[in-house]
Motif scaffolding. Structure first.
Motif, PDB file in Angstrom:
ATOM      1  N   MET A 153     -25.000  -1.019  31.029  1.00  0.00           N
ATOM      2  CA  MET A 153     -25.749   0.230  31.156  1.00  0.00           C
ATOM      3  C   MET A 153     -24.822   1.403  31.430  1.00  0.00           C
ATOM      4  N   LEU A 154     -23.760   1.172  32.218  1.00  0.00           N
ATOM      5  CA  LEU A 154     -22.782   2.230  32.470  1.00  0.00           C
ATOM      6  C   LEU A 154     -22.061   2.625  31.183  1.00  0.00           C
ATOM      7  N   LEU A 155     -21.764   1.632  30.344  1.00  0.00           N
ATOM      8  CA  LEU A 155     -21.039   1.898  29.097  1.00  0.00           C
ATOM      9  C   LEU A 155     -21.856   2.716  28.104  1.00  0.00           C
ATOM     10  N   VAL A 156     -23.180   2.574  28.149  1.00  0.00           N
ATOM     11  CA  VAL A 156     -24.026   3.329  27.216  1.00  0.00           C
ATOM     12  C   VAL A 156     -24.467   4.665  27.804  1.00  0.00           C
ATOM     13  N   GLY A 157     -23.945   4.993  28.991  1.00  0.00           N
ATOM     14  CA  GLY A 157     -24.189   6.329  29.534  1.00  0.00           C
ATOM     15  C   GLY A 157     -25.262   6.428  30.598  1.00  0.00           C
ATOM     16  N   ALA A 158     -25.756   5.314  31.111  1.00  0.00           N
ATOM     17  CA  ALA A 158     -26.786   5.360  32.158  1.00  0.00           C
ATOM     18  C   ALA A 158     -26.191   5.905  33.455  1.00  0.00           C
ATOM     19  N   THR A 159     -26.954   6.734  34.137  1.00  0.00           N
ATOM     20  CA  THR A 159     -26.479   7.289  35.409  1.00  0.00           C
ATOM     21  C   THR A 159     -26.575   6.223  36.509  1.00  0.00           C
ATOM     22  N   ARG A 160     -25.818   6.442  37.565  1.00  0.00           N
ATOM     23  CA  ARG A 160     -25.818   5.482  38.672  1.00  0.00           C
ATOM     24  C   ARG A 160     -27.183   5.411  39.349  1.00  0.00           C
ATOM     25  N   SER A 161     -27.834   6.564  39.503  1.00  0.00           N
ATOM     26  CA  SER A 161     -29.151   6.573  40.139  1.00  0.00           C
ATOM     27  C   SER A 161     -30.182   5.823  39.283  1.00  0.00           C
ATOM     28  N   PHE A 162     -30.049   5.945  37.946  1.00  0.00           N
ATOM     29  CA  PHE A 162     -30.953   5.228  37.044  1.00  0.00           C
ATOM     30  C   PHE A 162     -30.761   3.712  37.184  1.00  0.00           C
ATOM     31  N   ILE A 163     -29.507   3.287  37.338  1.00  0.00           N
ATOM     32  CA  ILE A 163     -29.211   1.854  37.482  1.00  0.00           C
ATOM     33  C   ILE A 163     -29.717   1.337  38.838  1.00  0.00           C
ATOM     34  N   ARG A 164     -29.538   2.162  39.870  1.00  0.00           N
ATOM     35  CA  ARG A 164     -29.967   1.725  41.205  1.00  0.00           C
ATOM     36  C   ARG A 164     -31.485   1.562  41.299  1.00  0.00           C
ATOM     37  N   GLY A 165     -32.217   2.363  40.545  1.00  0.00           N
ATOM     38  CA  GLY A 165     -33.673   2.411  40.654  1.00  0.00           C
ATOM     39  C   GLY A 165     -34.374   1.058  40.689  1.00  0.00           C
ATOM     40  N   PRO A 166     -34.204   0.209  39.655  1.00  0.00           N
ATOM     41  CA  PRO A 166     -34.911  -1.082  39.637  1.00  0.00           C
ATOM     42  C   PRO A 166     -34.547  -1.988  40.816  1.00  0.00           C
ATOM     43  N   PHE A 167     -33.281  -1.956  41.224  1.00  0.00           N
ATOM     44  CA  PHE A 167     -32.854  -2.811  42.343  1.00  0.00           C
ATOM     45  C   PHE A 167     -33.435  -2.319  43.673  1.00  0.00           C
ATOM     46  N   ILE A 168     -33.510  -0.981  43.820  1.00  0.00           N
ATOM     47  CA  ILE A 168     -34.117  -0.428  45.032  1.00  0.00           C
ATOM     48  C   ILE A 168     -35.605  -0.756  45.084  1.00  0.00           C
ATOM     49  N   LEU A 169     -36.268  -0.652  43.931  1.00  0.00           N
ATOM     50  CA  LEU A 169     -37.700  -0.989  43.879  1.00  0.00           C
ATOM     51  C   LEU A 169     -37.932  -2.462  44.199  1.00  0.00           C
ATOM     52  N   LYS A 170     -37.039  -3.308  43.684  1.00  0.00           N
ATOM     53  CA  LYS A 170     -37.165  -4.739  43.973  1.00  0.00           C
ATOM     54  C   LYS A 170     -36.952  -5.010  45.461  1.00  0.00           C
ATOM     55  N   GLY A 171     -35.928  -4.329  46.044  1.00  0.00           N
ATOM     56  CA  GLY A 171     -35.697  -4.463  47.475  1.00  0.00           C
ATOM     57  C   GLY A 171     -36.879  -3.955  48.282  1.00  0.00           C
ATOM     58  N   LEU A 172     -37.458  -2.833  47.835  1.00  0.00           N
ATOM     59  CA  LEU A 172     -38.642  -2.285  48.501  1.00  0.00           C
ATOM     60  C   LEU A 172     -39.801  -3.272  48.455  1.00  0.00           C
ATOM     61  N   SER A 173     -40.008  -3.868  47.274  1.00  0.00           N
ATOM     62  CA  SER A 173     -41.095  -4.843  47.112  1.00  0.00           C
ATOM     63  C   SER A 173     -40.899  -6.050  48.032  1.00  0.00           C
ATOM     64  N   GLN A 174     -39.677  -6.573  48.063  1.00  0.00           N
ATOM     65  CA  GLN A 174     -39.391  -7.713  48.935  1.00  0.00           C
ATOM     66  C   GLN A 174     -39.567  -7.342  50.409  1.00  0.00           C
ATOM     67  N   GLY A 175     -39.142  -6.138  50.775  1.00  0.00           N
ATOM     68  CA  GLY A 175     -39.286  -5.688  52.157  1.00  0.00           C
ATOM     69  C   GLY A 175     -40.737  -5.532  52.569  1.00  0.00           C
ATOM     70  N   VAL A 176     -41.557  -4.971  51.659  1.00  0.00           N
ATOM     71  CA  VAL A 176     -42.984  -4.773  51.961  1.00  0.00           C
ATOM     72  C   VAL A 176     -43.685  -6.116  52.134  1.00  0.00           C
ATOM     73  N   TRP A 177     -43.485  -7.005  51.153  1.00  0.00           N
ATOM     74  CA  TRP A 177     -44.144  -8.314  51.232  1.00  0.00           C
ATOM     75  C   TRP A 177     -43.627  -9.132  52.424  1.00  0.00           C
ATOM     76  N   GLY A 178     -42.312  -9.148  52.604  1.00  0.00           N
ATOM     77  CA  GLY A 178     -41.731  -9.885  53.723  1.00  0.00           C
ATOM     78  C   GLY A 178     -42.186  -9.330  55.066  1.00  0.00           C
ATOM     79  N   GLY A 179     -42.197  -8.001  55.186  1.00  0.00           N
ATOM     80  CA  GLY A 179     -42.644  -7.373  56.427  1.00  0.00           C
ATOM     81  C   GLY A 179     -44.111  -7.633  56.716  1.00  0.00           C
ATOM     82  N   ALA A 180     -44.943  -7.571  55.666  1.00  0.00           N
ATOM     83  CA  ALA A 180     -46.377  -7.814  55.844  1.00  0.00           C
ATOM     84  C   ALA A 180     -46.638  -9.247  56.309  1.00  0.00           C
ATOM     85  N   ILE A 181     -45.957 -10.194  55.681  1.00  0.00           N
ATOM     86  CA  ILE A 181     -46.128 -11.609  56.076  1.00  0.00           C
ATOM     87  C   ILE A 181     -45.648 -11.810  57.513  1.00  0.00           C
ATOM     88  N   ALA A 182     -44.517 -11.183  57.859  1.00  0.00           N
ATOM     89  CA  ALA A 182     -43.975 -11.308  59.221  1.00  0.00           C
ATOM     90  C   ALA A 182     -44.947 -10.747  60.249  1.00  0.00           C
TER      91      ALA A 182
END
Length: 294
Positions: free
Chosen positions: A202-231
Motif C-alpha cells: 500500500m505504501l508503494l502505490v501511494g497510500a498515506t500512513r493514516s489511510f493504512i493505520r485506519g483499518p488496524f485502529i478500527l480493528k483494535g477499537l472493535s476488539q477493545g469494545v468487545w473485550g471491555g464489554a465482556i470484562a
C-alpha cells in the motif's frame, strides 16, 4: 473445476475468525484481571477503614474525679486530629456494664470504684500500633486519667496480617495482569505482522500512513469494545457473587465508585488495544524492506 481454492479460502476465513475471537477473549480476561485488581484494592481499603472505625479507646478515670471534669476533657479532646468521634459513658452506664459482666451487684458489698469514662473512635489514619501507643501515652499524662485501654490484638491483626495479605495478593495479581497484557500486545502485533507485506504494498502505490493505520485502529477499537464489554459483564457477575459470599467486604453502598471502576476498565480496554495497534502498525510502516523477511 477444482474446489480446493474454495476450501482453502474457507479454512483461512475460519482461522481469521478464530484468531479475532481469541484476541477478544484475551482482552476480556486481561481487563477482568485489571478490574478485579482495582476492586480488591478499593474494597480492601474500605474494609480496613471500616475496621479502623470500630477501634475504640476507653479513657478511665480515678473514682474521685468529678463527672463535670470528664465531660470538659471530652469536649476539649474533640479538636484533636486523631479523634473521629467521642462520647462520655456515665458512671451509671459503666456500673451496669460491670454488674452484667461480673454477674452480681458488687455495689451492695463494696463502694463503687467505677467512674465515668470517655470512649473515642480513632481516625483511620491513626489506627495502627505506633500511633495508638503514642496517643495512649499522651492521654495518660493527664493527672485525672487512671488508664487508657484499647484492643491491641485487633489493631495488630489489621496493621500486620491484613496488610500483608493485601500486598501479596496485589503483587501476584499485578504479575498475572502484566503477563496477560504482554500476551494481548503480542497477539495484536502478530496479526499486524501477518499483514506487513500488504502494508508495504500500500505504501508503494501511494497510500498515506493514516489511510493504512485506519483499518488496524478500527480493528483494535472493535476488539477493545468487545473485550471491555465482556470484562464489565464478568466483573458485574463476580461482584454480585462476592456480595452474597462476603457482604462485609464487597460493599454495594459505594455504587458510584464501583461504576467509575467499571467505566475505567471499559475505557482502558479500548485505549490499550488502540495504542498497541498504532504502535505495531507504525513499526511496519517504517520498517526497511530487507527486514520484512525477518
Amino acid at each position: 473445476m477444482s474446489k480446493y481454492p474454495d476450501t482453502i479460502d474457507k479454512i483461512t476465513k475460519a482461522r481469521l475468525r478464530f484468531s479475532a475471537f481469541g484476541s477478544i477473549v484475551s482482552v476480556a480476561l486481561t481487563m477482568f484481571f485489571i478490574g478485579m485488581l482495582a476492586f480488591f484494592a478499593f474494597f480492601s481499603t474500605q474494609y480496613i477503614n471500616n475496621l479502623s472505625k470500630k477501634i475504640e479507646m476507653e479513657i478511665l478515670f480515678y473514682a474521685d474525679v468529678k463527672e463535670a471534669d470528664i465531660v470538659s476533657m471530652e469536649q476539649s479532646m474533640k479538636m484533636e486530629p486523631f479523634i473521629a468521634s467521642s462520647r462520655v459513658s456515665s458512671r451509671a452506664e459503666n456500673t451496669q456494664e460491670a454488674i452484667k459482666t461480673i454477674g452480681n451487684n458488687y455495689t451492695e458489698i463494696i463502694s463503687n470504684p467505677i467512674n465515668a469514662s470517655i470512649i473515642i473512635s480513632v481516625a483511620p489514619e491513626y489506627a495502627n500500633t505506633d500511633s495508638l501507643k503514642a496517643i495512649s501515652k499522651r492521654i495518660k499524662k493527664e493527672q485525672i486519667v487512671q488508664d487508657v485501654q484499647y484492643p491491641d490484638f485487633l489493631v495488630k491483626s489489621i496493621t500486620n496480617n491484613f496488610h500483608t495479605i493485601q500486598w501479596v495478593v496485589l503483587i501476584i495479581s499485578a504479575v498475572f495482569m502484566l503477563i496477560s497484557m504482554l500476551l494481548i500486545a503480542n497477539s495484536i502485533r502478530l496479526h499486524i505482522y501477518a499483514k506487513r507485506f500488504n502494508i508495504k504494498s500500500m505504501l508503494l502505490v501511494g497510500a498515506t500512513r493514516s489511510f493504512i493505520r485506519g483499518p488496524f485502529i478500527l480493528k483494535g477499537l472493535s476488539q477493545g469494545v468487545w473485550g471491555g464489554a465482556i470484562a464489565v459483564i464478568l466483573l458485574g457477575l463476580a461482584l454480585y457473587q462476592g456480595q452474597l459470599v462476603l457482604p462485609d467486604f464487597v460493599d454495594f453502598s459505594q455504587i458510584l465508585y464501583i461504576a467509575i471502576i467499571l467505566a475505567s476498565v471499559f475505557v482502558f480496554s479500548i485505549l490499550f488495544t488502540i495504542i498497541v495497534s498504532v504502535i505495531s502498525v507504525n513499526r511496519y510502516i517504517r520498517i526497511k524492506d530487507e527486514r520484512l523477511y525477518l
